[in-house]
Design a protein around this motif. Sequence first.
Motif, PDB file in Angstrom:
ATOM      1  N   PRO A 295       0.787  -1.235   0.000  1.00 42.24           N
ATOM      2  CA  PRO A 295       0.000   0.000   0.000  1.00 42.24           C
ATOM      3  C   PRO A 295       0.818   1.285   0.000  1.00 42.24           C
ATOM      4  O   PRO A 295       0.278   2.361  -0.226  1.00 42.24           O
ATOM      5  N   GLY A 296       2.132   1.194   0.294  1.00 42.41           N
ATOM      6  CA  GLY A 296       2.942   2.413   0.353  1.00 42.41           C
ATOM      7  C   GLY A 296       2.422   3.374   1.407  1.00 42.41           C
ATOM      8  O   GLY A 296       2.113   2.992   2.531  1.00 42.41           O
ATOM      9  N   ASN A 331      -3.256  -6.845  -7.924  1.00 44.27           N
ATOM     10  CA  ASN A 331      -1.956  -7.123  -8.533  1.00 44.27           C
ATOM     11  C   ASN A 331      -1.404  -5.873  -9.215  1.00 44.27           C
ATOM     12  O   ASN A 331      -0.226  -5.542  -9.063  1.00 44.27           O
ATOM     13  N   ASN A 332      -2.256  -5.189  -9.960  1.00 43.58           N
ATOM     14  CA  ASN A 332      -1.818  -3.982 -10.657  1.00 43.58           C
ATOM     15  C   ASN A 332      -1.505  -2.858  -9.689  1.00 43.58           C
ATOM     16  O   ASN A 332      -0.522  -2.123  -9.858  1.00 43.58           O
ATOM     17  N   ILE A 333      -2.346  -2.716  -8.658  1.00 39.82           N
ATOM     18  CA  ILE A 333      -2.126  -1.644  -7.679  1.00 39.82           C
ATOM     19  C   ILE A 333      -0.808  -1.865  -6.941  1.00 39.82           C
ATOM     20  O   ILE A 333       0.011  -0.943  -6.796  1.00 39.82           O
ATOM     21  N   GLY A 334      -0.589  -3.090  -6.459  1.00 39.41           N
ATOM     22  CA  GLY A 334       0.639  -3.379  -5.730  1.00 39.41           C
ATOM     23  C   GLY A 334       1.869  -3.179  -6.578  1.00 39.41           C
ATOM     24  O   GLY A 334       2.870  -2.604  -6.129  1.00 39.41           O
ATOM     25  N   ALA A 335       1.816  -3.655  -7.846  1.00 41.46           N
ATOM     26  CA  ALA A 335       2.967  -3.523  -8.739  1.00 41.46           C
ATOM     27  C   ALA A 335       3.287  -2.061  -9.023  1.00 41.46           C
ATOM     28  O   ALA A 335       4.459  -1.676  -9.127  1.00 41.46           O
ATOM     29  N   GLY A 340       7.124   2.757  -7.090  1.00 43.21           N
ATOM     30  CA  GLY A 340       7.194   4.203  -6.937  1.00 43.21           C
ATOM     31  C   GLY A 340       6.633   4.955  -8.115  1.00 43.21           C
ATOM     32  O   GLY A 340       6.846   6.165  -8.244  1.00 43.21           O
ATOM     33  N   THR A 341       5.895   4.253  -9.013  1.00 44.29           N
ATOM     34  CA  THR A 341       5.345   4.922 -10.189  1.00 44.29           C
ATOM     35  C   THR A 341       4.033   5.631  -9.876  1.00 44.29           C
ATOM     36  O   THR A 341       3.559   6.424 -10.685  1.00 44.29           O
ATOM     37  N   GLY A 342       3.447   5.359  -8.731  1.00 44.27           N
ATOM     38  CA  GLY A 342       2.251   6.079  -8.320  1.00 44.27           C
ATOM     39  C   GLY A 342       2.627   7.266  -7.452  1.00 44.27           C
ATOM     40  O   GLY A 342       3.783   7.688  -7.392  1.00 44.27           O
ATOM     41  N   ASN A 343       1.645   7.823  -6.756  1.00 45.97           N
ATOM     42  CA  ASN A 343       1.895   8.982  -5.898  1.00 45.97           C
ATOM     43  C   ASN A 343       2.106   8.583  -4.444  1.00 45.97           C
ATOM     44  O   ASN A 343       2.289   9.454  -3.593  1.00 45.97           O
ATOM     45  N   ASN A 344       2.096   7.273  -4.154  1.00 48.17           N
ATOM     46  CA  ASN A 344       2.067   6.844  -2.761  1.00 48.17           C
ATOM     47  C   ASN A 344       3.325   6.138  -2.285  1.00 48.17           C
ATOM     48  O   ASN A 344       3.293   5.479  -1.250  1.00 48.17           O
ATOM     49  N   GLU A 345       4.421   6.242  -3.017  1.00 49.82           N
ATOM     50  CA  GLU A 345       5.658   5.617  -2.561  1.00 49.82           C
ATOM     51  C   GLU A 345       6.870   6.444  -2.981  1.00 49.82           C
ATOM     52  O   GLU A 345       7.416   6.287  -4.076  1.00 49.82           O
TER      53      GLU A 345
END
Length: 595
Positions: A295-296, A331-335, A340-345
């Motif tokens: 979940p970051g 699976n997609n959310i975790g990957a 770090g490609t999302g805003n939450n990590e």
Amino acid sequence: MTQSNDTEKKKPIWRRYFLWGMPVGGLMAAFVVGIIFWGGFNTAMEATNTKEFCVSCHEMNDFVYQEYQGTIHNVNRSGVGAVCSDCHVPKEWTHKIIRKIKASKEVWGKLVGTINTPEKFDKKRLHLAKNEWARMKSSDSRECRNCHDFESMMPEFQKPSARQQHLNAMKTGQTCIDCHKGIAHTNIRGRASDEYLEMIEAPDQNFIREVPKEYLESLARIEAIEAAETEAASIAKKAQQKAMQAQIAAAVDAAVAEERTKAPVDERAADAGDPVDANIDWSGVDSVDMTLFYPGQTSFEFVQNGKQHGGARPLTKGGDQCTTCHAKELNNIGAKIVKGTGNNEPAPIPGKRGVINATLQAAHDDENVYFRLQWPDAPHAPVPFVDGGKMDPENQIKVAMMITGTGIKMGEQVGCWATCHADNTYMPFDPGPEAIAENGDIASRLQARQSIQKYLSETRSKVEIKGRRGKAQGGWDKLKSAEEIDQLLADGTFMDLMRVYADGSATNGYLLERRVENNGDITASANLSAGMWTVVFSRPLASDKPGDVPIEPGKTYTVGFAIHDDFSAARFHHVTLNTSLALDDETAQINVAGR
């Protein structure tokens, strides 16, 4: 007597006949002139609808056109692009003329240089965007629907969350622009005030529409396909795990037999004793596949904040659960988050896996409940920002389970997510040791030094969700009085928390204003064999310890699991979404079978 002159020249036919009091010739001439005028006017009108015309002034070319290039509306796999007028000019004549008249103000803005520099444009940008948002909202996103129509949407080609959001939109009266701002230009939705967004994005009953039959049929097809795929994958996985467990059991039996032959007769008796699950034959207990994802820094505040989370409204207003939209996307959310490609990590760990695929078995007898969690080990991925690469060197793994108590805000919807806040350890608004030290009384009550543990919002007088005017999200320092917190505990407003460590030790307790151990009964074991972790733990169904949720027949509970693998700590774990649990109830996701 005057005689007529038959030889007198007659008037031409176009002057001789009249229609509506006008010579036919005049009408014909007017008709021809009208056609020429209409053709010229329409040609000029359409010429102003071309992309070339729109970007002929530098304000459009240098600013918004550059943002549009490369977006899905410019280039895509189907080769069907949308130009400026497709989104910003209505097709129907009446609406088109009204829009053109209003656009005359833009010509005046061009003449006086209202937005002729990047600085002026940026200053005016939110105002311009609001005008377009309001126009599209009032027309039920008419220009969007020239190309995108609910009746033409096939859920089998959409992501699971998109399917659910479009279904919600039709049923509640939401329109395209409510969710799809910033898809062709820079998204500046975050600049708008929360009050404005609440108003402009509110559902409109006038936009409620019947769900098309084609949509429902497509949805049924993809759900059937996914169910079949899930069942097939589950069967294959169970067979693989059964074979692996047989290998593990054989290896363990052989090792134990060998050790026993070496040990003196009086020492062999020391091997006797009941294990945690002595009364349970796990071979007869069905397993549940569980996907724990990374979940970051996704906090409870984040999921409620419409500026940060597109599903905030269905969650906070519509009563949806996290699993409603995301159960099939883990699976997609975790990957995405783990890289770090999302805003939450902001601090990705190279090589860390995005999901852990685990299996859970649950059973009970007359007195106790038993849980058996298994998942594959993974290669070590050193943490780059920790000396030695291991955040918790003494524990290669930790397992936690939370059972949601009563009276917790959105507890049944989000499960243990209700305890994860933006100002916890390693989270974006972690106050740090200095700020904690400055609040000595609160720090003492929370037993906090370096950082803040997870907590329930109910223990704070205020929790900042929106982060307005630069405020930190969370509410770690807004602690309620000890008397109020004691009352919450007495009322059952807490998260029952059980934790198992790599050496098989375990703690029982609860989470309220912080994590508390209550010395409640719990037994556990943890074992890594043949690349597979097996963690078993048990606790009484009923308990007189404060912070223990009694597990009773006929009731359904919302639970959550977390695995800290690879020596991780704090938020660097993998978690489940809200999961239902009940005793001897096949409708629950976790059916705790009686044995």
